[in-house]
Design a protein around this motif. Structure first.
Motif, PDB file in Angstrom:
ATOM      1  N   LEU A   1      13.976  53.094  58.236  1.00  0.00           N
ATOM      2  CA  LEU A   1      13.585  54.131  59.193  1.00  0.00           C
ATOM      3  C   LEU A   1      14.593  54.213  60.336  1.00  0.00           C
ATOM      4  O   LEU A   1      14.936  55.308  60.801  1.00  0.00           O
ATOM      5  CB  LEU A   1      12.185  53.847  59.736  1.00  0.00           C
ATOM      6  N   TRP A   2      15.065  53.065  60.778  1.00  0.00           N
ATOM      7  CA  TRP A   2      16.051  53.029  61.862  1.00  0.00           C
ATOM      8  C   TRP A   2      17.361  53.677  61.413  1.00  0.00           C
ATOM      9  O   TRP A   2      17.947  54.486  62.140  1.00  0.00           O
ATOM     10  CB  TRP A   2      16.282  51.577  62.289  1.00  0.00           C
ATOM     11  N   VAL A   3      17.789  53.372  60.201  1.00  0.00           N
ATOM     12  CA  VAL A   3      19.026  53.958  59.679  1.00  0.00           C
ATOM     13  C   VAL A   3      18.901  55.472  59.574  1.00  0.00           C
ATOM     14  O   VAL A   3      19.812  56.226  59.954  1.00  0.00           O
ATOM     15  CB  VAL A   3      19.384  53.357  58.297  1.00  0.00           C
ATOM     16  N   SER A   4      17.768  55.948  59.051  1.00  0.00           N
ATOM     17  CA  SER A   4      17.585  57.397  58.900  1.00  0.00           C
ATOM     18  C   SER A   4      17.528  58.104  60.249  1.00  0.00           C
ATOM     19  O   SER A   4      17.869  59.282  60.362  1.00  0.00           O
ATOM     20  CB  SER A   4      16.301  57.681  58.109  1.00  0.00           C
TER      21      SER A   4
ATOM     22  N   GLU B   1      23.076  65.226  58.423  1.00  0.00           N
ATOM     23  CA  GLU B   1      23.490  65.647  57.080  1.00  0.00           C
ATOM     24  C   GLU B   1      23.603  64.472  56.109  1.00  0.00           C
ATOM     25  O   GLU B   1      23.810  64.670  54.911  1.00  0.00           O
ATOM     26  CB  GLU B   1      24.829  66.383  57.144  1.00  0.00           C
ATOM     27  N   MET B   2      23.470  63.233  56.633  1.00  0.00           N
ATOM     28  CA  MET B   2      23.580  62.049  55.780  1.00  0.00           C
ATOM     29  C   MET B   2      22.340  61.165  55.846  1.00  0.00           C
ATOM     30  O   MET B   2      22.216  60.219  55.061  1.00  0.00           O
ATOM     31  CB  MET B   2      24.792  61.204  56.224  1.00  0.00           C
ATOM     32  N   ALA B   3      21.429  61.469  56.729  1.00  0.00           N
ATOM     33  CA  ALA B   3      20.336  60.547  57.065  1.00  0.00           C
ATOM     34  C   ALA B   3      19.518  60.092  55.864  1.00  0.00           C
ATOM     35  O   ALA B   3      19.220  58.908  55.712  1.00  0.00           O
ATOM     36  CB  ALA B   3      19.430  61.197  58.105  1.00  0.00           C
ATOM     37  N   THR B   4      19.128  61.029  55.018  1.00  0.00           N
ATOM     38  CA  THR B   4      18.263  60.671  53.882  1.00  0.00           C
ATOM     39  C   THR B   4      18.933  60.997  52.549  1.00  0.00           C
ATOM     40  O   THR B   4      18.260  61.213  51.549  1.00  0.00           O
ATOM     41  CB  THR B   4      16.926  61.428  53.977  1.00  0.00           C
ATOM     42  N   HIS B   5      20.261  61.000  52.544  1.00  0.00           N
ATOM     43  CA  HIS B   5      20.991  61.410  51.349  1.00  0.00           C
ATOM     44  C   HIS B   5      21.559  60.218  50.583  1.00  0.00           C
ATOM     45  O   HIS B   5      21.837  59.164  51.163  1.00  0.00           O
ATOM     46  CB  HIS B   5      22.132  62.363  51.716  1.00  0.00           C
ATOM     47  N   LEU B   6      21.732  60.428  49.301  1.00  0.00           N
ATOM     48  CA  LEU B   6      22.335  59.427  48.413  1.00  0.00           C
ATOM     49  C   LEU B   6      23.662  59.962  47.907  1.00  0.00           C
ATOM     50  O   LEU B   6      23.725  61.042  47.312  1.00  0.00           O
ATOM     51  CB  LEU B   6      21.406  59.140  47.232  1.00  0.00           C
ATOM     52  N   ALA B   7      24.735  59.225  48.178  1.00  0.00           N
ATOM     53  CA  ALA B   7      26.058  59.595  47.671  1.00  0.00           C
ATOM     54  C   ALA B   7      26.237  59.014  46.271  1.00  0.00           C
ATOM     55  O   ALA B   7      25.881  57.857  46.023  1.00  0.00           O
ATOM     56  CB  ALA B   7      27.141  59.079  48.602  1.00  0.00           C
ATOM     57  N   VAL B   8      26.785  59.806  45.378  1.00  0.00           N
ATOM     58  CA  VAL B   8      26.965  59.386  43.980  1.00  0.00           C
ATOM     59  C   VAL B   8      28.443  59.087  43.745  1.00  0.00           C
ATOM     60  O   VAL B   8      29.295  59.948  43.969  1.00  0.00           O
ATOM     61  CB  VAL B   8      26.487  60.473  43.005  1.00  0.00           C
ATOM     62  N   PRO B   9      28.780  57.861  43.315  1.00  0.00           N
ATOM     63  CA  PRO B   9      30.191  57.527  43.067  1.00  0.00           C
ATOM     64  C   PRO B   9      30.796  58.381  41.964  1.00  0.00           C
ATOM     65  O   PRO B   9      30.071  58.869  41.080  1.00  0.00           O
ATOM     66  CB  PRO B   9      30.133  56.046  42.658  1.00  0.00           C
ATOM     67  N   PHE B  10      32.102  58.569  42.035  1.00  0.00           N
ATOM     68  CA  PHE B  10      32.901  59.356  41.094  1.00  0.00           C
ATOM     69  C   PHE B  10      32.778  60.866  41.320  1.00  0.00           C
ATOM     70  O   PHE B  10      33.486  61.645  40.707  1.00  0.00           O
ATOM     71  CB  PHE B  10      32.561  59.031  39.630  1.00  0.00           C
ATOM     72  N   PHE B  11      31.858  61.293  42.216  1.00  0.00           N
ATOM     73  CA  PHE B  11      31.713  62.713  42.526  1.00  0.00           C
ATOM     74  C   PHE B  11      31.924  62.900  44.027  1.00  0.00           C
ATOM     75  O   PHE B  11      31.139  62.404  44.840  1.00  0.00           O
ATOM     76  CB  PHE B  11      30.329  63.226  42.122  1.00  0.00           C
ATOM     77  N   LYS B  12      32.961  63.644  44.414  1.00  0.00           N
ATOM     78  CA  LYS B  12      33.338  63.720  45.812  1.00  0.00           C
ATOM     79  C   LYS B  12      32.376  64.536  46.680  1.00  0.00           C
ATOM     80  O   LYS B  12      32.245  64.274  47.868  1.00  0.00           O
ATOM     81  CB  LYS B  12      34.762  64.277  45.944  1.00  0.00           C
ATOM     82  N   ASP B  13      31.703  65.507  46.091  1.00  0.00           N
ATOM     83  CA  ASP B  13      30.862  66.388  46.904  1.00  0.00           C
ATOM     84  C   ASP B  13      29.365  66.231  46.610  1.00  0.00           C
ATOM     85  O   ASP B  13      28.551  66.951  47.186  1.00  0.00           O
ATOM     86  CB  ASP B  13      31.250  67.857  46.676  1.00  0.00           C
ATOM     87  N   LEU B  14      29.021  65.317  45.736  1.00  0.00           N
ATOM     88  CA  LEU B  14      27.623  65.216  45.312  1.00  0.00           C
ATOM     89  C   LEU B  14      26.818  64.332  46.257  1.00  0.00           C
ATOM     90  O   LEU B  14      27.027  63.127  46.348  1.00  0.00           O
ATOM     91  CB  LEU B  14      27.550  64.666  43.885  1.00  0.00           C
ATOM     92  N   LEU B  15      25.900  64.967  46.970  1.00  0.00           N
ATOM     93  CA  LEU B  15      24.954  64.276  47.838  1.00  0.00           C
ATOM     94  C   LEU B  15      23.551  64.692  47.425  1.00  0.00           C
ATOM     95  O   LEU B  15      23.252  65.888  47.353  1.00  0.00           O
ATOM     96  CB  LEU B  15      25.180  64.647  49.303  1.00  0.00           C
ATOM     97  N   ILE B  16      22.713  63.733  47.146  1.00  0.00           N
ATOM     98  CA  ILE B  16      21.336  64.037  46.739  1.00  0.00           C
ATOM     99  C   ILE B  16      20.405  63.736  47.910  1.00  0.00           C
ATOM    100  O   ILE B  16      20.364  62.610  48.410  1.00  0.00           O
ATOM    101  CB  ILE B  16      20.923  63.188  45.511  1.00  0.00           C
TER     102      ILE B  16
END
Length: 362
Positions: free
Chosen positions: A148-151, A157-172
């Motif tokens: 919760l503190w991190v979020s 734009e990054m608070a609750t997102h998951l970055a996927v390796p090998f894909f430069k623009d993919l944020l879930i």
């Protein structure tokens, strides 16, 4: 602390300008943690031995040789790791950086759980410490607070997102699911390191390797220039975690001096839970949770071996491995302990290199 005290003086005394640089302070954290371990290690081990008598209780259902070779060895050496990490981080990090306090809080919190677990094992002279469900519940509570503190402090734009390796623009965008996912990463990493810690030096070197990798990752992710060049997602402020990772590397290296076969001390749950929690929380902050699964792939393999063993025995009554976690399987096959440890270190190194390659392969 040194950063906050000395950088304001840099305009008057140019030598203090060194403290602006993460690389200098990370190196300082490595050396400081190493010195703390070397200086305090013998005293801590002597104190633990005087208090514990017969040392860590050895599981009777474990490999037979452990009853002979490991009996009398004190545990709770993770206290030395925690001490070195905490002092070094406070000394060299920017104490206004909230990410530092998140990671340090998880590390100390999980280490405290491990401390009480080790203490109960020693006082009861049993391999059973805190009840598993209670230990897991407290880890989840600490992990939830950290997530919760991190979020809250991360860029929107990054608070609750998951970055996927090998894909430069993919944020879930995980939305509300980010918190349970982050908790799973932190608690899972903590317990995975705990499962791996079964032979002299086996867990601490992969921890050190992973910490070194995440020092590099934190530095790059926190630097907008390098993040843009590598096309990874920039999370401002995370570069300061390179200092914490440096402290973890130094503490691990210092502890290895005493934990190398034959071990003078075991880290116990105090060390394994805290080190795993540290790696998990750093991965969450830097948005490299999935990369942790690669860099820390050895911990994943050990955990999966336990899950497979338990599931197979409950469903079919048969065991896939001679014993789980995986390192005990090879002990049962007759491999010498140093052979297992060194080969597992090699595997950890290879997986770390693969994990680092995700920074460029996008």
């Amino acid at each position: 602390m040194l950063y906050n005290l000395l950088v304001p003086l840099a305009d008057e005394h140019i030598v203090f300008n060194l403290f602006r640089y993460l690389t200098f302070r990370s190196g300082g954290a490595v050396i400081t943690a190493l010195i703390i371990c070397f200086v305090l290690g013998p005293r801590v081990i002597a104190w633990l031995r005087s208090k514990q008598g017969e040392g860590q209780p050895i599981r009777e259902d474990g490999p037979e040789g452990h009853l002979l070779t490991k009996k009398g060895t004190p545990t709770m050496g993770g206290f030395l790791i925690l001490l070195a990490i905490t002092i070094s981080t406070i000394l060299w990090a920017d104490l206004t950086n909230r990410y530092v306090w998140v990671v340090l809080g998880v590390t100390v919190g999980f280490g405290t759980i491990g401390f009480f677990d080790d203490y109960l094992k020693l006082t009861k002279r049993s391999s059973d410490g805190l009840p598993g469900r209670l230990k897991l519940l407290i880890q989840v509570i600490i992990g939830t607070g950290a997530a919760l503190w991190v979020s809250y402090i991360a860029p929107p734009e990054m608070a609750t997102h998951l970055a996927v390796p090998f894909f430069k623009d993919l944020l879930i965008n995980l939305s509300w699911f980010f918190v349970p996912f982050a908790v799973f990463v932190m608690v899972g990493a903590s317990n995975a390191v705990n499962l791996t810690d079964g032979l002299d030096g086996l867990a601490i070197v992969p921890v050190m390797i992973a910490a070194g990798c995440f020092a590099f990752i934190a530095y790059l992710v926190g630097n907008s220039f390098f993040a843009t060049y590598l096309e990874v997602h920039n999370v401002p402020g995370t570069g300061e975690l390179a200092v914490f990772c440096g402290a973890l590397v130094g503490a691990s290296l210092g502890f290895l001096w005493f934990n190398a076969p034959p071990a003078m001390v075991f880290m116990g749950d105090t060390g394994s839970l805290s080190c795993g929690g540290a790696l998990g929380s750093i991965a969450v902050v830097t948005k490299h949770e999935l990369v942790l699964g690669i860099i820390g792939g050895l911990f994943v393999l050990e955990t999966v071996s336990v899950i497979v063993q338990v599931a197979s025995f409950k469903l079919t009554g048969r065991r896939v491995f001679r014993m789980a976690p995986l390192h005990h399987h090879f002990e049962k096959k007759g491999w010498a302990e140093p052979t297992i440890v060194i080969r597992f270190w090699i595997i950890a190194t290879i997986l770390a290199l693969i994990g680092l390659s995700t920074l460029k392969l996008r």
